[in-house]
Scaffold this active site. Structure first.
Site, PDB file in Angstrom:
ATOM      1  N   ALA A  97     -84.799 -24.923 123.958  1.00  0.00           N
ATOM      2  CA  ALA A  97     -84.494 -23.842 123.017  1.00  0.00           C
ATOM      3  C   ALA A  97     -83.144 -23.215 123.332  1.00  0.00           C
ATOM      4  O   ALA A  97     -82.701 -23.181 124.483  1.00  0.00           O
ATOM      5  CB  ALA A  97     -85.586 -22.779 123.077  1.00  0.00           C
ATOM      6  N   GLY A 142     -88.176 -27.743 124.845  1.00  0.00           N
ATOM      7  CA  GLY A 142     -88.374 -28.281 123.507  1.00  0.00           C
ATOM      8  C   GLY A 142     -87.797 -29.673 123.338  1.00  0.00           C
ATOM      9  O   GLY A 142     -88.276 -30.455 122.510  1.00  0.00           O
ATOM     10  N   GLU A 145     -90.436 -31.905 124.586  1.00  0.00           N
ATOM     11  CA  GLU A 145     -91.540 -31.883 123.623  1.00  0.00           C
ATOM     12  C   GLU A 145     -91.225 -32.746 122.402  1.00  0.00           C
ATOM     13  O   GLU A 145     -92.106 -33.429 121.870  1.00  0.00           O
ATOM     14  CB  GLU A 145     -91.837 -30.437 123.211  1.00  0.00           C
ATOM     15  CG  GLU A 145     -92.493 -29.630 124.328  1.00  0.00           C
ATOM     16  CD  GLU A 145     -92.615 -28.146 124.012  1.00  0.00           C
ATOM     17  OE1 GLU A 145     -93.743 -27.627 124.038  1.00  0.00           O
ATOM     18  OE2 GLU A 145     -91.575 -27.514 123.731  1.00  0.00           O
ATOM     19  N   GLU A 165     -90.406 -24.001 130.793  1.00  0.00           N
ATOM     20  CA  GLU A 165     -90.432 -22.701 130.119  1.00  0.00           C
ATOM     21  C   GLU A 165     -90.914 -21.558 131.002  1.00  0.00           C
ATOM     22  O   GLU A 165     -90.501 -20.402 130.812  1.00  0.00           O
ATOM     23  CB  GLU A 165     -91.307 -22.785 128.862  1.00  0.00           C
ATOM     24  CG  GLU A 165     -90.692 -23.549 127.712  1.00  0.00           C
ATOM     25  CD  GLU A 165     -90.972 -25.047 127.755  1.00  0.00           C
ATOM     26  OE1 GLU A 165     -90.772 -25.725 126.751  1.00  0.00           O
ATOM     27  OE2 GLU A 165     -91.399 -25.532 128.831  1.00  0.00           O
TER      28      GLU A 165
END
Length: 295
Positions: A97, A142, A145, A165
């Site tokens: 992110a 992310g 992911e 995170e």
């Protein structure tokens, strides 16, 4: 929970019906994602290149918007046989992110944006054709992911990946807490998430997270080159058969095996009337390579 056969067949048939029209996705350079529709013998391979070098491909509003639109278009693109997701920025796949943007968000804006990131992962996973992630550099948060949403992952030996995170006071919110435990089991997934540890491409291969690990080359694109080779090995095979096989596997992962058999039956039923099935049988009889058209 058992699902009636008639309902499963209806859902599978409806999902296949989106292929009744075509659209053309041309090679294009958006501001932060580049699209390359390969030609010649590689026709049918679509390459999405993340290209936000100043932010190490961090998932900000622009790149998320572009990826969302591209994935929606790809879903309906009949002549796309394989998609490769890669980075055009040396040394990094995606740094997760964009925390600088996140700092500027109001509290009530955060969750909707995280939901958009999860939607990208789910959209990637649900594309009808195979999707390959080429990790030639750092893939964390992310970015990791997104890779987990792909069907096949290729990593270089120098690549680092992880769900980091918890280092910044949050948790994986784009599917990481769901995808990773299903790959490696809850114990190791918890260890990685709780410690925010990154692992190498070699360890990821040993743990079954990635399909291939390759030695990085002087151009820093070894994972991409291997992904191309894998994509080329998929191209000669029947597109509808591959799409239905992907659907049969994906839809069966979280149901009991008897329901899974029913899903497989429903998917198989969709290929029986295809021209490709007849072509495959004819090619076998005539001892020649088949020429599949996706119909």
């Amino acid at each position: 929970m058992l699902v009636p056969k008639t309902l499963i067949r209806h859902l599978i048939k409806c999902s296949l019906s989106v292929r009744t029209y075509s659209s053309a996705l041309k090679s294009a350079n958006l501001s932060e994602v580049c699209v390359d529709s390969l030609k010649g013998n590689d026709s049918g391979i679509i390459v999405l290149g993340l290209n936000r070098p100043k932010a190490r491909n961090a998932l900000g509003k622009t790149i998320v918007s572009e990826l969302t639109d591209l994935l929606e278009n790809l879903k309906h693109l009949d002549d796309a046989r394989v998609v490769i997701l890669r980075s055009l920025v040396p040394g990094v796949f995606c740094a997760g992110a964009d925390l600088k943007e996140r700092l500027e968000m109001k509290e009530d804006e955060v969750l909707p944006f995280v939901n958009r990131l999860r939607f990208i992962v789910k959209s990637t996973e649900s594309l009808p054709m195979p999707v390959i992630a080429a990790l030639d550099g750092l893939a964390v948060g992310g970015g990791f992911e997104m890779a987990l949403g792909c069907d096949i992952i290729v990593a270089s030996n120098t690549c680092k990946m992880g769900l980091v995170e918890t280092k910044v006071g949050i948790l994986p919110g784009a599917g990481g807490t769901q995808k990773l435990p299903r790959l490696v089991g809850p114990a190791f997934a918890k260890e990685l998430i709780f410690t925010a540890r990154t692992i190498s491409g070699v360890e990821a291969y040993e743990r079954g997270i990635v399909n291939y690990v390759v030695e990085q080359n002087e151009h820093n694109d070894a994972a991409y080159q291997k992904s191309l080779a894998v994509a080329r090995s998929i191209l000669p095979n029947a597109p509808v058969g591959i799409r239905m096989a992907k659907k049969a596997i994906n839809k069966s992962m979280d149901v009991d095996i008897n329901t899974g058999y029913t899903i497989e039956e429903a998917c198989y039923a969709q290929v029986i009337s295809t021209k490709d099935r007849i072509e495959g049988l004819a090619a076998f009889r005539e001892k020649r390579p088949p020429k599949f058209t996706g119909s």
